[in-house]
Design a protein around this motif. Structure first.
Motif, mmCIF file in Angstrom:
data_model
loop_
_atom_site.group_PDB
_atom_site.id
_atom_site.type_symbol
_atom_site.label_atom_id
_atom_site.label_comp_id
_atom_site.label_asym_id
_atom_site.label_seq_id
_atom_site.Cartn_x
_atom_site.Cartn_y
_atom_site.Cartn_z
ATOM 1 N N VAL A 70 -75.057 -20.258 -12.871
ATOM 2 C CA VAL A 70 -75.712 -19.201 -12.209
ATOM 3 C C VAL A 70 -75.897 -19.711 -10.692
ATOM 4 N N GLN A 71 -75.921 -18.537 -9.999
ATOM 5 C CA GLN A 71 -76.071 -18.543 -8.472
ATOM 6 C C GLN A 71 -77.526 -18.522 -8.191
ATOM 7 N N GLY A 72 -78.283 -19.630 -7.696
ATOM 8 C CA GLY A 72 -79.649 -19.255 -7.435
ATOM 9 C C GLY A 72 -79.947 -19.007 -5.726
ATOM 10 N N TYR A 73 -80.896 -18.103 -5.541
ATOM 11 C CA TYR A 73 -81.172 -17.820 -4.373
ATOM 12 C C TYR A 73 -82.698 -17.504 -4.120
ATOM 13 N N THR A 74 -83.120 -17.916 -2.865
ATOM 14 C CA THR A 74 -84.686 -17.498 -2.644
ATOM 15 C C THR A 74 -84.658 -16.455 -1.540
ATOM 16 N N ASP A 75 -83.618 -15.668 -1.318
ATOM 17 C CA ASP A 75 -83.452 -14.710 -0.812
ATOM 18 C C ASP A 75 -82.910 -13.546 -1.321
ATOM 19 N N TYR A 76 -83.570 -12.356 -1.601
ATOM 20 C CA TYR A 76 -83.220 -11.224 -2.478
ATOM 21 C C TYR A 76 -81.733 -10.625 -1.771
ATOM 22 N N ALA A 77 -81.713 -10.532 -0.426
ATOM 23 C CA ALA A 77 -80.551 -10.138 0.296
ATOM 24 C C ALA A 77 -79.382 -10.886 -0.105
ATOM 25 N N GLY A 78 -79.262 -12.199 -0.112
ATOM 26 C CA GLY A 78 -78.291 -13.011 -0.555
ATOM 27 C C GLY A 78 -77.771 -12.614 -1.964
ATOM 28 N N LEU A 79 -78.653 -12.425 -2.678
ATOM 29 C CA LEU A 79 -78.364 -12.101 -4.442
ATOM 30 C C LEU A 79 -77.837 -10.735 -4.333
ATOM 31 N N ILE A 80 -78.498 -9.535 -3.525
ATOM 32 C CA ILE A 80 -77.792 -8.334 -3.638
ATOM 33 C C ILE A 80 -76.512 -8.312 -3.173
ATOM 34 N N SER A 81 -75.981 -9.029 -1.947
ATOM 35 C CA SER A 81 -74.701 -8.904 -1.481
ATOM 36 C C SER A 81 -73.632 -9.586 -2.106
ATOM 37 N N ASP A 82 -74.128 -10.534 -3.048
ATOM 38 C CA ASP A 82 -73.119 -11.339 -3.898
ATOM 39 C C ASP A 82 -72.181 -10.463 -4.491
ATOM 40 N N PRO A 83 -71.063 -10.787 -4.517
ATOM 41 C CA PRO A 83 -69.741 -10.035 -4.943
ATOM 42 C C PRO A 83 -69.698 -10.344 -6.511
ATOM 43 N N GLU A 84 -70.247 -11.305 -6.896
ATOM 44 C CA GLU A 84 -70.492 -11.729 -8.402
ATOM 45 C C GLU A 84 -71.464 -10.923 -9.064
ATOM 46 N N VAL A 85 -72.258 -10.049 -8.361
ATOM 47 C CA VAL A 85 -73.438 -9.390 -8.909
ATOM 48 C C VAL A 85 -73.190 -7.827 -8.933
ATOM 49 N N ASP A 86 -72.807 -7.289 -10.110
ATOM 50 C CA ASP A 86 -72.465 -5.651 -10.205
ATOM 51 C C ASP A 86 -73.737 -4.941 -10.131
ATOM 52 N N ALA A 87 -74.915 -5.382 -10.762
ATOM 53 C CA ALA A 87 -76.071 -4.721 -10.635
ATOM 54 C C ALA A 87 -77.451 -5.416 -10.564
ATOM 55 N N VAL A 88 -78.631 -5.039 -10.240
ATOM 56 C CA VAL A 88 -79.825 -5.832 -9.715
ATOM 57 C C VAL A 88 -80.862 -5.269 -10.615
ATOM 58 N N LEU A 89 -81.631 -6.395 -11.326
ATOM 59 C CA LEU A 89 -82.922 -6.154 -12.074
ATOM 60 C C LEU A 89 -84.006 -6.824 -11.116
ATOM 61 N N SER A 90 -84.851 -5.872 -10.726
ATOM 62 C CA SER A 90 -86.021 -6.183 -9.635
ATOM 63 C C SER A 90 -87.275 -6.192 -10.349
ATOM 64 N N ILE A 91 -87.999 -7.548 -10.485
ATOM 65 C CA ILE A 91 -89.278 -7.664 -11.162
ATOM 66 C C ILE A 91 -90.296 -8.326 -10.296
ATOM 67 N N THR A 92 -90.712 -7.536 -9.239
ATOM 68 C CA THR A 92 -91.319 -8.046 -8.312
ATOM 69 C C THR A 92 -92.662 -7.538 -7.873
ATOM 70 N N PRO A 93 -93.532 -7.904 -7.228
ATOM 71 C CA PRO A 93 -94.966 -7.329 -6.846
ATOM 72 C C PRO A 93 -94.450 -6.153 -5.937
ATOM 73 N N ASN A 94 -95.483 -5.247 -5.994
ATOM 74 C CA ASN A 94 -94.876 -3.884 -5.336
ATOM 75 C C ASN A 94 -94.654 -3.623 -3.718
ATOM 76 N N ASP A 95 -95.234 -4.848 -3.192
ATOM 77 C CA ASP A 95 -94.911 -4.969 -1.597
ATOM 78 C C ASP A 95 -93.357 -5.073 -1.212
ATOM 79 N N VAL A 96 -92.605 -5.645 -2.126
ATOM 80 C CA VAL A 96 -91.332 -5.634 -1.875
ATOM 81 C C VAL A 96 -90.445 -4.823 -2.371
ATOM 82 N N HIS A 97 -90.803 -4.032 -3.366
ATOM 83 C CA HIS A 97 -89.989 -2.755 -3.888
ATOM 84 C C HIS A 97 -89.018 -2.159 -2.731
ATOM 85 N N TYR A 98 -89.715 -1.680 -1.845
ATOM 86 C CA TYR A 98 -89.037 -0.721 -0.821
ATOM 87 C C TYR A 98 -87.813 -1.582 -0.196
#
Length: 373
Positions: free
Chosen positions: A59-87
């Motif tokens: 599994v690929q690990g990230y500390t930056d959400y943009a890296g995970l979202i742009s990863d071509p090996e990711v088809d869909a994103v499950l976001s479980i974060t505090p409210n201030d980063v939802h946007y």
């Protein structure tokens, strides 16, 4: 015998590795052809420990959400974060065209919700907002009964969502849920968003609201400073509302209700009966109705009805089905998230301005675009 084809594999990236992440992974692990290929958290140690704990393997690990979202090996994103980063996370998902599921409330503020919805309108993307109580079997059954006319014309609804973890005897310390800059609102957004969604799900849209918000405990121990922190969000939210069809609604929520566990319950009154549901009894629905059509109107029977198995549906299953292209009518979409935030904004304004707020006073991006043309 013809073999059943295996469903399309869906590769999931998870952002936010707090307590709920493990619960979502547990449910995802039961689904066919679903694989977690990336995880992300701002805490690098959490990324390593989480991957190791649940045994994801490669599994690929990230500390930056943009890296995970742009990863071509990711088809869909499950976001479980505090409210201030939802946007920011959802904006990034739309940029990279990655279907998502995000926790509620949709965003921290209405301005953020407005901007996300404005970006969504010209180029829609499949997304789910985590209004998990749409997946309580009794809530789904109640919705069908109400829509089928089982209790006649609906006249009023009472909704309450009570928890107790904020009361003084628990000495709950400061955390992000008590900080406006991170969470936006307190009990209103945390629990009240579920009440609003349940009412929209079963009854219809909100037309106007009047409200009261209150903070019971303004100072709490702050683990970061070793002193005390200031709570600048609500501990209690109460509001009355007018919904579609002239339905009157009464709502209350608090995280300071002694003796309550996780108590979301609705009572819906109609001309021909009353339905009661409680998330703590997901397989049971209480139906109060006349014993027969010939009975005296005052003669009623209270029936605790078992929910039929067909109302069982897991939230993660619905999410994966959405990614594969099957979108059910009941799915809490990005539009539902936006409309929910619009109601929360009306409630907050009503409490702050001490007057009834019509939802028409809060123009949507669609209305703004029409006005510009």
């Amino acid at each position: 015998m013809q073999e059943t084809s295996k469903p399309q594999e869906i590769r999931i990236g998870i952002i936010g590795l707090g307590g709920m992440a493990g619960e979502h992974v547990r449910h995802l692990s039961k689904l066919e052809s679903v694989r977690i290929t990336a995880v992300c958290d701002t805490n690098a140690d959490a990324v390593e420990k989480f991957s190791s704990k649940i045994g994801l393997g490669q599994v690929q690990g990230y500390t930056d959400y943009a890296g995970l979202i742009s990863d071509p090996e990711v088809d869909a994103v499950l976001s479980i974060t505090p409210n201030d980063v939802h946007y920011r996370i959802l904006e990034c998902c739309m940029k990279h065209r990655k279907p998502f599921m995000t926790e509620k409330p949709f965003t921290r503020t209405y301005d953020e919700a407005f901007e996300l919805y404005r970006q969504y309108l010209p180029n829609p993307l499949q997304g789910m907002v985590g209004f998990s109580y749409r997946y309580v079997p009794s809530f789904r059954y109640a919705r069908d009964l109400i829509r089928g006319g089982a209790i006649g014309t609906v006249r009023s609804v009472f909704v309450q969502y009570l928890q107790s973890w904020g009361i003084p005897m628990f000495d709950t310390p400061m955390n992000w849920r008590y900080e406006r800059a991170i969470t936006g609102t307190g009990a209103l957004g945390d629990l009240g968003s579920h009440m609003v969604d349940a009412a929209r799900f079963m009854i219809g849209e909100f037309k106007e609201v009047a409200a009261h918000l209150n903070t019971f405990i303004s100072r709490r121990p702050d683990p970061k400073s070793g002193g005390e922190g200031t709570v600048d969000v609500d501990d209690f939210a109460g509001f009355v509302a007018l919904l579609d069809g002239g339905v009157s609604g009464v709502f209350q929520t608090s995280r300071n209700a002694y003796g309550s566990g996780n108590q979301l319950e609705l009572t819906i009154h109609g001309d021909l009966g009353t339905i009661k549901v409680n998330c703590e009894k997901p397989e049971e629905l209480v139906w109060i109705r006349p014993q027969s059509e010939l009975d005296n109107p005052g003669s009623s029977v209270t029936e605790a009805r078992r929910v039929p198995p067909k109302y069982e549906l897991g939230q993660m299953q619905d999410f994966i089905d959405m990614v594969r292209g099957r979108v059910r009518d009941e799915l809490p979409s990005l539009v539902d998230g936006y409309e929910n935030q619009r109601v929360l904004e009306a409630i907050a304004r009503a409490a702050g301005e001490r007057r009834t707020i019509a939802l028409s006073e809060i123009p949507s991006p669609e209305e703004a675009l029409k006005g510009a043309n």
